[in-house]
Design an enzyme around this catalytic site. Structure first.
Site, PDB file in Angstrom:
ATOM      1  N   ASP A 173       0.808  -1.219   0.000  1.00 24.16           N
ATOM      2  CA  ASP A 173       0.000   0.000   0.000  1.00 24.16           C
ATOM      3  C   ASP A 173       0.838   1.266   0.000  1.00 24.16           C
ATOM      4  O   ASP A 173       0.304   2.359  -0.086  1.00 24.16           O
ATOM      5  CB  ASP A 173      -0.952   0.007   1.210  1.00 24.16           C
ATOM      6  CG  ASP A 173      -0.197   0.067   2.535  1.00 24.16           C
ATOM      7  OD1 ASP A 173       0.993  -0.291   2.535  1.00 24.16           O
ATOM      8  OD2 ASP A 173      -0.784   0.467   3.538  1.00 24.16           O
ATOM      9  N   THR A 225       5.145   2.875  -0.924  1.00 16.68           N
ATOM     10  CA  THR A 225       6.495   2.583  -1.390  1.00 16.68           C
ATOM     11  C   THR A 225       7.457   2.335  -0.242  1.00 16.68           C
ATOM     12  O   THR A 225       8.445   1.623  -0.395  1.00 16.68           O
ATOM     13  CB  THR A 225       7.038   3.742  -2.244  1.00 16.68           C
ATOM     14  OG1 THR A 225       7.006   4.946  -1.458  1.00 16.68           O
ATOM     15  CG2 THR A 225       6.198   3.937  -3.480  1.00 16.68           C
TER      16      THR A 225
END
Length: 457
Positions: free
Chosen positions: A327, A329
């Site tokens: 969800d 980086t």
């Protein structure tokens, strides 16, 4: 402090408790080390046809295992969870009674090995929790009129106004009274600093990456986000996985079944040695030993790498996973930014641009500044100390480097309406890669852009 109390409840070690934990964590060696040495000494006696040395050493090792097993069974009975330890006790006792001293010594070594492995896993888990607790803030700066008072985090009340200096950790969940910049990588894993506006919520455990900020406490330290993280890891390490619970259930069937088979072997052969053979083969049960160690070690190693696993069930379900969805980086990056690329205006040398930017950024607490300074140092670029440094919140930093005025910051603060080609390339690269572009303007003339990103793990 309240947060410290929560951390101790989560399994962390207070200084006064440390010696007791060290003793408990090493108690398994008091069984394994002498048992193993006696087993080896008895083997030497067997090889040299010294029956007295052989039987004496193996018997002594068996007695150590018998005592350790008796303590384990007694402790389990108090907790009403006696299981496979009963087999170890019966196996050692039966081996001694039938004068099968080698079998008794072997079971003693296995009991000691299992205890050492279990204590090692628990100590590792406790150490990871201690590292989490050590990072938690201990002091808060309360604003009382025109003064700033240092208080313990447990003394912070909801609604109090607090001062958070540059580079300090936010002590409790709070609401911002003014714009500020934070390094939230400890909670989100995202290396880029986050700009927050007045009225935004800021969580405990994040670092102030900009100028000093004022916040209004919205929770107590015990109820803050970072305290919840510590409790979550503790719950993960205390939780039993489905395999562990399966092993616990099997123990109630496995022990009676083993005793029944041992009795049947005795009746069929008339030889009590068969009873000992069955008990030794059934001790210890690998399922009961291996699974808890694997679960605790897995959770601890995950915590060391910045991954909080909620429980053993999650680890087991991962084995069946075929697709992973991320969800953010920050889950995939190393957690700290690095200089990825440098775009310069025509006629500007990369090293000259980087020297000016890194020299000025030495005076900046911003999380991205450290990446620029580190990149310049790795290239062997000589830096000078800046003067007249001023942080312009929400825009960047400016100062004097070697007699030249230098600005570093966001494009709207550096550029006018005309955006040069090199700046457009830098912005496109940053947008494509999910990075951040920072413009540099020596002598108030835009000369280049630095692209900073979070490298993939």
């Amino acid at each position: 402090m309240a947060l410290q109390a929560d951390c101790r409840a989560a399994g962390t070690v207070a200084p006064a408790e440390a010696p007791r934990h060290r003793l408990r964590d090493s108690s398994g060696w008091f069984v394994l080390a002498p048992s193993l040495l006696l087993l080896i000494a008895g083997t030497v006696g067997a090889l040299t046809d010294n029956a007295q040395l052989r039987d004496g050493c193996w018997l002594a090792a068996g007695l150590i295992g018998l005592a350790a097993s008796a303590v384990a069974v007694g402790t389990a009975l108090v907790r009403r969870s006696a299981g496979v330890d009963v087999l170890a006790l019966l196996a050692v006792g039966g081996a001694i009674l039938t004068q099968e001293y080698l079998a008794a010594a072997l079971v003693a070594v296995m009991v000691g090995t299992g205890t050492v492995l279990d204590q090692w896993a628990e100590a590792t888990a406790r150490r990871e929790l201690s590292l989490l607790a050590a990072r938690s803030p201990r002091v808060a700066h309360r604003i009382a009129g025109d003064a700033i008072q240092d208080i313990g985090v447990d003394e912070v009340a909801v609604g109090e106004v607090l001062h958070v200096g540059s580079g300090e950790i936010v002590p409790v969940d709070a609401r911002l009274l003014g714009a500020a910049t934070f390094d939230e990588s400890a909670l989100s894993g995202e290396p880029q600093a986050v700009d927050r506006a007045a009225g935004d919520t800021v969580r405990s455990g994040v670092v102030n990456a900009g100028p000093p900020a004022r916040i209004v406490a919205t929770s107590l330290a015990a109820d803050s986000t970072y305290a919840d993280v510590v409790r979550l890891v503790e719950a993960a390490q205390a939780d039993s996985s489905p395999y562990v619970r399966l092993a616990d259930r099997l123990a109630w069937w496995f022990v009676p079944l083993t005793l029944l088979l041992a009795g049947a072997a005795w009746l069929a052969s008339g030889d009590p040695d068969r009873v000992v053979a069955v008990l030794v083969v059934a001790t210890p049960c690998p399922l009961l030993l291996a699974v808890p160690v694997a679960i605790i070690s897995g959770v601890s190693q995950s915590a060391r790498r910045g991954v909080v696993v909620k429980g053993g069930q999650v680890l087991e379900q991962l084995a069946a996973g075929r697709v992973l969805l991320f969800d953010k980086t920050g889950t995939l990056t190393v957690g700290h930014p690095e200089l990825a690329n440098v775009h310069t205006a025509p006629g500007v040398a990369v090293d000259h641009l980087l020297a000016a930017a890194a020299s000025l950024d030495q005076a900046s607490p911003h999380v991205l500044a450290s990446a620029i300074v580190r990149a310049a140092q790795e290239r062997g670029i000589a830096l000078v100390m800046p003067t007249e440094v001023e942080e312009v919140h929400g825009h960047g930093i400016e100062g004097v480097v070697d007699g030249r005025a230098v600005r570093i910051g966001k494009a709207p603060w550096i550029l006018d309406a005309d955006v040069p080609a090199w700046a457009r390339r830098a912005r496109q690269e940053a947008d494509l890669e999910g990075s951040v572009s920072i413009l540099v303007a020596p002598d108030n003339s835009p000369a280049g852009a630095l692209v900073v990103s979070g490298p993939i793990r």
